[in-house]
Design a protein around this motif. Sequence first.
Motif, PDB file in Angstrom:
ATOM      1  N   ASP A  55       0.823  -1.202   0.000  1.00  0.00           N
ATOM      2  CA  ASP A  55       0.000   0.000   0.000  1.00  0.00           C
ATOM      3  C   ASP A  55       0.867   1.267   0.000  1.00  0.00           C
ATOM      4  O   ASP A  55       1.911   1.339   0.645  1.00  0.00           O
ATOM      5  N   SER A  56       0.392   2.280  -0.700  1.00  0.00           N
ATOM      6  CA  SER A  56       1.152   3.518  -0.853  1.00  0.00           C
ATOM      7  C   SER A  56       1.360   4.272   0.459  1.00  0.00           C
ATOM      8  O   SER A  56       2.297   5.058   0.577  1.00  0.00           O
ATOM      9  N   ASN A  57       0.510   4.029   1.464  1.00  0.00           N
ATOM     10  CA  ASN A  57       0.655   4.738   2.733  1.00  0.00           C
ATOM     11  C   ASN A  57       1.980   4.419   3.434  1.00  0.00           C
ATOM     12  O   ASN A  57       2.402   5.158   4.309  1.00  0.00           O
ATOM     13  N   TRP A  58       2.596   3.294   3.080  1.00  0.00           N
ATOM     14  CA  TRP A  58       3.843   2.882   3.730  1.00  0.00           C
ATOM     15  C   TRP A  58       5.095   3.376   3.005  1.00  0.00           C
ATOM     16  O   TRP A  58       6.185   3.309   3.541  1.00  0.00           O
ATOM     17  N   ARG A  59       4.959   3.821   1.782  1.00  0.00           N
ATOM     18  CA  ARG A  59       6.124   4.029   0.931  1.00  0.00           C
ATOM     19  C   ARG A  59       6.805   5.384   1.152  1.00  0.00           C
ATOM     20  O   ARG A  59       6.159   6.357   1.498  1.00  0.00           O
ATOM     21  N   TRP A  60       8.109   5.385   0.894  1.00  0.00           N
ATOM     22  CA  TRP A  60       8.860   6.638   0.935  1.00  0.00           C
ATOM     23  C   TRP A  60       8.470   7.504  -0.256  1.00  0.00           C
ATOM     24  O   TRP A  60       8.319   7.021  -1.365  1.00  0.00           O
TER      25      TRP A  60
END
Length: 455
Positions: A55-60
């Motif tokens: 999920d994009s919420n975790w990405r740098w």
Amino acid sequence: MYKALALASLSLFGAATAQQVGKEQTETHPKMSWKTCTGKGGSSCTTKSGSITLDSNWRWAHVTSGYTNCYTDNTWNSTTCQDGASCAKNCAIDGADYSGTYGISAGSDSLTLKFVTKGTYSTNIGSRTYLMESDSKYQMFNLIGNEFTFDVDVSKLPCGLNGALYFVEMAADGGMGKGNNAAGAKYGTGYCDAQCPHDIKWINGEANSDGWQPSDNDKNAGTGKYGACCPEMDIWEANSIATAYTPHPCSVKGMTRCTGTECGDGDNRYNGVCDKDGCDFNSYRMSVKDFYGPGMTLDTKKKITVVTQFVGSGSDLTEIKRFYVQDGKVFKNSDSTIEGVKGNSITDAWCEQQKTVFGDTSSFKKLGGLKEMGASLARGHVLVMSLWDDHAVNMLWLDSTYPTDKDASTPGVARGTCATDSGKPDDVEKNSPDATVIYSNIRFGPLGSTFAEPA
């Protein structure tokens, strides 16, 4: 269900996410196969190649011109992100080091999610992943008239953790092209669920930075003005102590950005567009206290096969049935032993009995019950596999006495044997960093095709 979807994460140089595509880390989806089945009894299944994405919420994420964060800890970069639209243009989302940073590993037909991962630059907490059909599209499922089966190991999940496998009505492409979303499903964008979560950092190609409030008890999360709503079918929410499966219908179709009352915020929980409570079947809550747990009928110290059947045709869903298989033996779901609530499957009638006896508000019925849930499932859902802790109410709604100010002997209040002071994220993260959940051997097909149903 009372889940808070902001799973804590510190990715490279801080927790962040964005909508353009960065070039600092190549995105390589871990491979995970699954099976489609026909015929009867699981004897005719075909392996399909798949993969998972984070999920994009975790990405740098960082500015497109360099390495400066767009979001650090629980605060937006006020220079880069003066408004949601420009923030999405200015910020690039990068690929993920799945095992090294996030504790995610896949092999053959299994996926392992580790709770706490200490990497070179970060400490990551939990994760949320999606099954992919291709490098840029989520795998879509129509569950009506079918059954979904998987194996799961929750032996290393203590009180306060939730290994959740579920479906939500996300877009197959992750909202690619909406607003300034140039990342799409490949980078895990487009999430929504029936809680209408406000911690989603990017919605419809814009940053959710307007009115953003950093969390006072989670250094990596916060909430914005907007929520992300869509229907949700919880196949499996569980740790080693308790489990529940729960349909959550909504009056909206697909990912819908909401504000205020339509999100069901605050005192308007039962006035929003989605049924946040859902109609849950938790055996312990239905007063069967020896069915699921360590050493019980379903022994959570060992792997369990979970079968969920969606009885109906077209968009008409009439019943959701549950079976389990362990050590070669098939178990029907436990029957409710609560006076006035009879049965072992979810139907509209069963849900109405449960809501009445428990004294719960029936937003499930108000928002269309199984009819509306079926209509959503027929439009296609994305498979989510996650592991998370709960900064809102410590997962007590799943595995303890909840609400905590009510007597546990009151019907519907006792949900598991965990203490009411258990599940605090700081405690769980400190004492159970190696907690893991393993999902494997996913099978999907017409009713009776993935396992040998008892006569």
